[in-house]
Design a protein around this motif. Structure first.
Motif, PDB file in Angstrom:
ATOM      1  N   TYR A   1       0.859  -1.188   0.000  1.00  0.00           N
ATOM      2  CA  TYR A   1       0.000   0.000   0.000  1.00  0.00           C
ATOM      3  C   TYR A   1       0.895   1.238   0.000  1.00  0.00           C
ATOM      4  O   TYR A   1       1.588   1.524   0.970  1.00  0.00           O
ATOM      5  N   VAL A   2       0.869   1.950  -1.114  1.00  0.00           N
ATOM      6  CA  VAL A   2       1.743   3.114  -1.307  1.00  0.00           C
ATOM      7  C   VAL A   2       0.890   4.289  -1.773  1.00  0.00           C
ATOM      8  O   VAL A   2       0.218   4.202  -2.803  1.00  0.00           O
ATOM      9  N   GLU A   3       0.910   5.366  -1.016  1.00  0.00           N
ATOM     10  CA  GLU A   3       0.187   6.584  -1.383  1.00  0.00           C
ATOM     11  C   GLU A   3      -1.264   6.299  -1.779  1.00  0.00           C
ATOM     12  O   GLU A   3      -1.727   6.658  -2.853  1.00  0.00           O
ATOM     13  N   ASN A   4      -1.974   5.606  -0.888  1.00  0.00           N
ATOM     14  CA  ASN A   4      -3.402   5.314  -1.041  1.00  0.00           C
ATOM     15  C   ASN A   4      -3.735   4.390  -2.198  1.00  0.00           C
ATOM     16  O   ASN A   4      -4.832   4.450  -2.756  1.00  0.00           O
ATOM     17  N   GLU A   5      -2.792   3.515  -2.561  1.00  0.00           N
ATOM     18  CA  GLU A   5      -3.027   2.607  -3.677  1.00  0.00           C
ATOM     19  C   GLU A   5      -2.216   1.327  -3.459  1.00  0.00           C
ATOM     20  O   GLU A   5      -1.082   1.367  -2.986  1.00  0.00           O
ATOM     21  N   TRP A   6      -2.800   0.195  -3.830  1.00  0.00           N
ATOM     22  CA  TRP A   6      -2.075  -1.068  -3.796  1.00  0.00           C
ATOM     23  C   TRP A   6      -1.237  -1.155  -5.062  1.00  0.00           C
ATOM     24  O   TRP A   6      -1.758  -1.123  -6.170  1.00  0.00           O
ATOM     25  N   VAL A   7       0.084  -1.283  -4.892  1.00  0.00           N
ATOM     26  CA  VAL A   7       1.030  -1.249  -6.007  1.00  0.00           C
ATOM     27  C   VAL A   7       1.843  -2.549  -6.010  1.00  0.00           C
ATOM     28  O   VAL A   7       2.366  -2.964  -4.966  1.00  0.00           O
ATOM     29  N   CYS A   8       1.960  -3.160  -7.188  1.00  0.00           N
ATOM     30  CA  CYS A   8       2.719  -4.402  -7.328  1.00  0.00           C
ATOM     31  C   CYS A   8       4.191  -4.154  -7.000  1.00  0.00           C
ATOM     32  O   CYS A   8       4.801  -3.207  -7.506  1.00  0.00           O
ATOM     33  N   THR A   9       4.745  -5.016  -6.170  1.00  0.00           N
ATOM     34  CA  THR A   9       6.134  -4.843  -5.751  1.00  0.00           C
ATOM     35  C   THR A   9       7.114  -5.069  -6.899  1.00  0.00           C
ATOM     36  O   THR A   9       8.225  -4.567  -6.870  1.00  0.00           O
ATOM     37  N   ARG A  10       6.692  -5.804  -7.922  1.00  0.00           N
ATOM     38  CA  ARG A  10       7.574  -6.119  -9.032  1.00  0.00           C
ATOM     39  C   ARG A  10       7.369  -5.183 -10.230  1.00  0.00           C
ATOM     40  O   ARG A  10       8.315  -4.628 -10.753  1.00  0.00           O
ATOM     41  N   THR A  11       6.105  -5.018 -10.652  1.00  0.00           N
ATOM     42  CA  THR A  11       5.828  -4.260 -11.877  1.00  0.00           C
ATOM     43  C   THR A  11       5.502  -2.795 -11.628  1.00  0.00           C
ATOM     44  O   THR A  11       5.470  -2.001 -12.558  1.00  0.00           O
TER      45      THR A  11
END
Length: 103
Positions: free
Chosen positions: A75-85
């Motif tokens: 969870y980064v800056e109010n969004e779920w972000v893929c750790t790879r892509t």
């Protein structure tokens, strides 16, 4: 982030997933089954392929398993972000649902 915040955020994500699946199934006129069991959503398509979304509380992550690949999200800056892509959960999830619904 603490455990309470993590649960609140992942509950919101699970609700969003349910709404997306209901809308997608209606729009595509297909029957998509999904079951929520604790911190796991299992989605089954008419062709019997599955997508599984689950939370990883110790890591504060959400994991997505499709027929083709697995993804981990922070969870980064109010969004779920893929750790790879570095792509959003929404983008990867919606593309995965579309792909598996049309196999």
């Amino acid at each position: 982030m603490n455990v309470t915040e993590f649960h609140t955020i992942t509950d919101q994500l699970f609700n969003k997933i349910e709404l997306f699946l209901d809308h997608f199934a209606e729009e595509q006129d297909i029957d998509i089954d999904y079951e929520i069991n604790g911190n796991v959503i299992t989605i089954t398509f008419p062709n019997q392929s599955k997508i599984i979304v689950n939370t990883q509380e110790p890591l504060y992550q959400v994991w997505l398993a499709t027929d083709k690949q697995g993804y981990h999200f922070d969870y980064v800056e109010n969004e779920w972000v893929c750790t790879r892509t570095k792509q959003s959960f929404d983008k990867i999830f919606s593309q995965s649902v579309t792909d598996q619904a049309t196999i």
